[in-house]
Design a protein around this motif. Structure first.
Motif, mmCIF file in Angstrom:
data_model
loop_
_atom_site.group_PDB
_atom_site.id
_atom_site.type_symbol
_atom_site.label_atom_id
_atom_site.label_comp_id
_atom_site.label_asym_id
_atom_site.label_seq_id
_atom_site.Cartn_x
_atom_site.Cartn_y
_atom_site.Cartn_z
ATOM 1 N N GLY A 91 16.703 22.623 22.773
ATOM 2 C CA GLY A 91 16.739 23.136 24.132
ATOM 3 C C GLY A 91 16.844 24.649 24.132
ATOM 4 N N GLU A 92 15.952 25.310 24.862
ATOM 5 C CA GLU A 92 15.961 26.770 24.951
ATOM 6 C C GLU A 92 16.689 27.220 26.214
ATOM 7 O OE1 GLU A 92 14.686 30.558 23.374
ATOM 8 O OE2 GLU A 92 14.930 28.588 22.516
ATOM 9 N N SER A 93 16.446 26.540 27.323
ATOM 10 C CA SER A 93 17.105 26.930 28.572
ATOM 11 C C SER A 93 18.475 26.280 28.717
ATOM 12 C CB SER A 93 16.227 26.562 29.770
ATOM 13 O OG SER A 93 15.964 25.181 29.793
ATOM 14 N N MET A 94 18.704 25.205 27.990
ATOM 15 C CA MET A 94 19.980 24.496 28.028
ATOM 16 C C MET A 94 20.077 23.694 26.728
ATOM 17 S SD MET A 94 21.096 21.493 30.699
ATOM 18 C CE MET A 94 20.417 22.455 32.028
ATOM 19 N N TYR A 95 21.214 23.695 26.104
ATOM 20 C CA TYR A 95 21.361 22.973 24.845
ATOM 21 C C TYR A 95 21.591 21.489 25.120
ATOM 22 C CZ TYR A 95 22.722 21.618 20.192
ATOM 23 O OH TYR A 95 22.774 20.992 18.971
ATOM 24 N N LEU A 96 20.651 20.678 24.688
ATOM 25 C CA LEU A 96 20.776 19.223 24.808
ATOM 26 C C LEU A 96 20.715 18.550 23.443
ATOM 27 C CD1 LEU A 96 18.546 18.416 27.925
ATOM 28 C CD2 LEU A 96 21.014 18.582 27.814
ATOM 29 N N GLY A 97 20.938 19.324 22.402
ATOM 30 C CA GLY A 97 20.897 18.768 21.060
ATOM 31 C C GLY A 97 19.611 19.134 20.344
ATOM 32 N N PRO A 124 13.414 14.887 25.763
ATOM 33 C CA PRO A 124 14.580 14.497 26.560
ATOM 34 C C PRO A 124 14.701 15.414 27.771
ATOM 35 C CG PRO A 124 15.142 14.688 24.246
ATOM 36 C CD PRO A 124 13.774 15.253 24.403
ATOM 37 N N PHE A 125 15.312 14.922 28.819
ATOM 38 C CA PHE A 125 15.459 15.753 30.008
ATOM 39 C C PHE A 125 16.879 15.700 30.512
ATOM 40 C CE2 PHE A 125 14.113 11.593 31.391
ATOM 41 C CZ PHE A 125 14.940 11.312 32.456
ATOM 42 N N CYS A 126 17.226 16.761 31.218
ATOM 43 C CA CYS A 126 18.552 16.879 31.805
ATOM 44 C C CYS A 126 18.563 16.118 33.122
ATOM 45 C CB CYS A 126 18.871 18.358 32.028
ATOM 46 S SG CYS A 126 20.447 18.629 32.843
ATOM 47 N N THR A 127 19.628 15.423 33.400
ATOM 48 C CA THR A 127 19.701 14.647 34.639
ATOM 49 C C THR A 127 20.032 15.513 35.846
ATOM 50 O OG1 THR A 127 22.013 14.133 34.193
ATOM 51 C CG2 THR A 127 20.354 12.533 33.447
ATOM 52 N N THR A 128 20.466 16.775 35.620
ATOM 53 C CA THR A 128 20.811 17.632 36.747
ATOM 54 C C THR A 128 19.754 18.688 37.049
ATOM 55 O OG1 THR A 128 22.031 19.171 35.335
ATOM 56 C CG2 THR A 128 23.270 17.348 36.331
ATOM 57 N N GLU A 129 18.881 18.998 36.097
ATOM 58 C CA GLU A 129 17.833 19.996 36.290
ATOM 59 C C GLU A 129 16.468 19.331 36.131
ATOM 60 O OE1 GLU A 129 18.230 23.245 37.102
ATOM 61 O OE2 GLU A 129 20.390 22.940 37.181
ATOM 62 N N PRO A 130 15.527 19.585 37.046
ATOM 63 C CA PRO A 130 14.223 18.927 36.952
ATOM 64 C C PRO A 130 13.334 19.501 35.849
ATOM 65 C CG PRO A 130 14.260 20.407 38.828
ATOM 66 C CD PRO A 130 15.653 20.398 38.249
ATOM 67 N N GLU A 131 13.527 20.764 35.461
ATOM 68 C CA GLU A 131 12.699 21.372 34.429
ATOM 69 C C GLU A 131 13.572 21.894 33.296
ATOM 70 O OE1 GLU A 131 10.459 24.403 36.405
ATOM 71 O OE2 GLU A 131 8.996 22.958 37.154
ATOM 72 N N PHE A 154 7.828 25.362 25.435
ATOM 73 C CA PHE A 154 7.099 24.715 26.523
ATOM 74 C C PHE A 154 8.087 24.284 27.587
ATOM 75 C CE2 PHE A 154 8.290 21.173 23.897
ATOM 76 C CZ PHE A 154 8.470 20.100 24.756
ATOM 77 N N LYS A 155 7.590 24.164 28.810
ATOM 78 C CA LYS A 155 8.415 23.733 29.936
ATOM 79 C C LYS A 155 8.125 22.255 30.178
ATOM 80 C CE LYS A 155 8.912 26.378 33.501
ATOM 81 N NZ LYS A 155 8.682 27.097 34.773
ATOM 82 N N ALA A 156 9.159 21.450 30.049
ATOM 83 C CA ALA A 156 9.033 20.007 30.266
ATOM 84 C C ALA A 156 9.667 19.652 31.603
ATOM 85 C CB ALA A 156 9.725 19.239 29.148
ATOM 86 N N GLN A 157 9.123 18.633 32.208
ATOM 87 C CA GLN A 157 9.696 18.116 33.452
ATOM 88 C C GLN A 157 10.291 16.762 33.169
ATOM 89 O OE1 GLN A 157 6.411 18.190 36.153
ATOM 90 N NE2 GLN A 157 6.732 20.332 36.646
ATOM 91 N N GLY A 158 11.318 16.437 33.945
ATOM 92 C CA GLY A 158 11.961 15.128 33.816
ATOM 93 C C GLY A 158 11.015 14.047 34.291
ATOM 94 N N ARG A 159 11.547 13.000 34.775
ATOM 95 C CA ARG A 159 10.708 11.908 35.258
ATOM 96 C C ARG A 159 9.826 12.390 36.393
ATOM 97 N NH1 ARG A 159 14.469 6.628 34.573
ATOM 98 N NH2 ARG A 159 15.229 7.281 32.576
#
Length: 160
Positions: A91-97, A124-131, A154-159
């Motif tokens: 994770g670059e914008s937020m550490y998710l492992g 993987p995506f964060c449940t609180t941020e859409p991107e 790269f910018k990933a989007q959640g569901r």
């Protein structure tokens, strides 16, 4: 009186450090990363670089939507002879492992200029941020990471 003034200053210092400290640490890390390597959005462009005399190309594309989110296909071409290649998502914008993704050898480049590697994954995506912005690091050995002169993001989007 002097002890009370020192206590108030100490408390204000701790509060300021707790509030501003993480921001200062993140800014310093970002500045160090940005000064040492170029950033390339591997989803919108083919990223090319040369490292220790070897040429590399990397490209990421969306490969459809799964129940877990958007599936991506990463293609890497290199003239370096590799026994294996591993992608590590961070994770670059937020550490998710950190998420290791093994790459499969997909053959030889059509122009014969190197090996093609491919990996399919769902970020993987964060449940609180859409991107979320992810970094892709390539690992060529058992526990050594390539000292890449380019940062693949790269910018990933959640569901969707």
């Amino acid at each position: 009186m002097f002890k009370a003034l020192v206590a108030v200053i100490a408390i204000l210092g701790v509060v300021a450090l707790g509030f501003f400290g993480p921001r200062w640490l993140m800014l310093d890390n970002d500045r160090q990363d940005d000064q040492s390597v170029d950033v390339c959005d591997v989803l919108s462009d083919t990223c090319r670089w040369t490292q220790q005399g070897n040429h590399w190309d990397a490209h990421l594309e969306k490969n459809g939507v799964q129940a877990e989110g958007v599936e991506y296909r990463l293609t890497v071409k290199t003239n370096m002879n590799l026994p294996r290649l591993l992608v590590v998502l961070r994770g670059e914008s937020m550490y998710l492992g950190e998420y290791p993704v093994p790459m499969s050898r997909a053959g030889v480049a059509p122009d014969g200029s190197g090996q093609l590697w491919e990996a399919r994954f769902t970020a993987p995506f964060c449940t609180t941020e859409p991107e979320m912005i992810w970094r892709i690091d390539l690992q060529t050995g058992a526990d050594t990471e390539a000292d890449m002169p380019v940062k693949l993001t790269f910018k990933a989007q959640g569901r969707v």
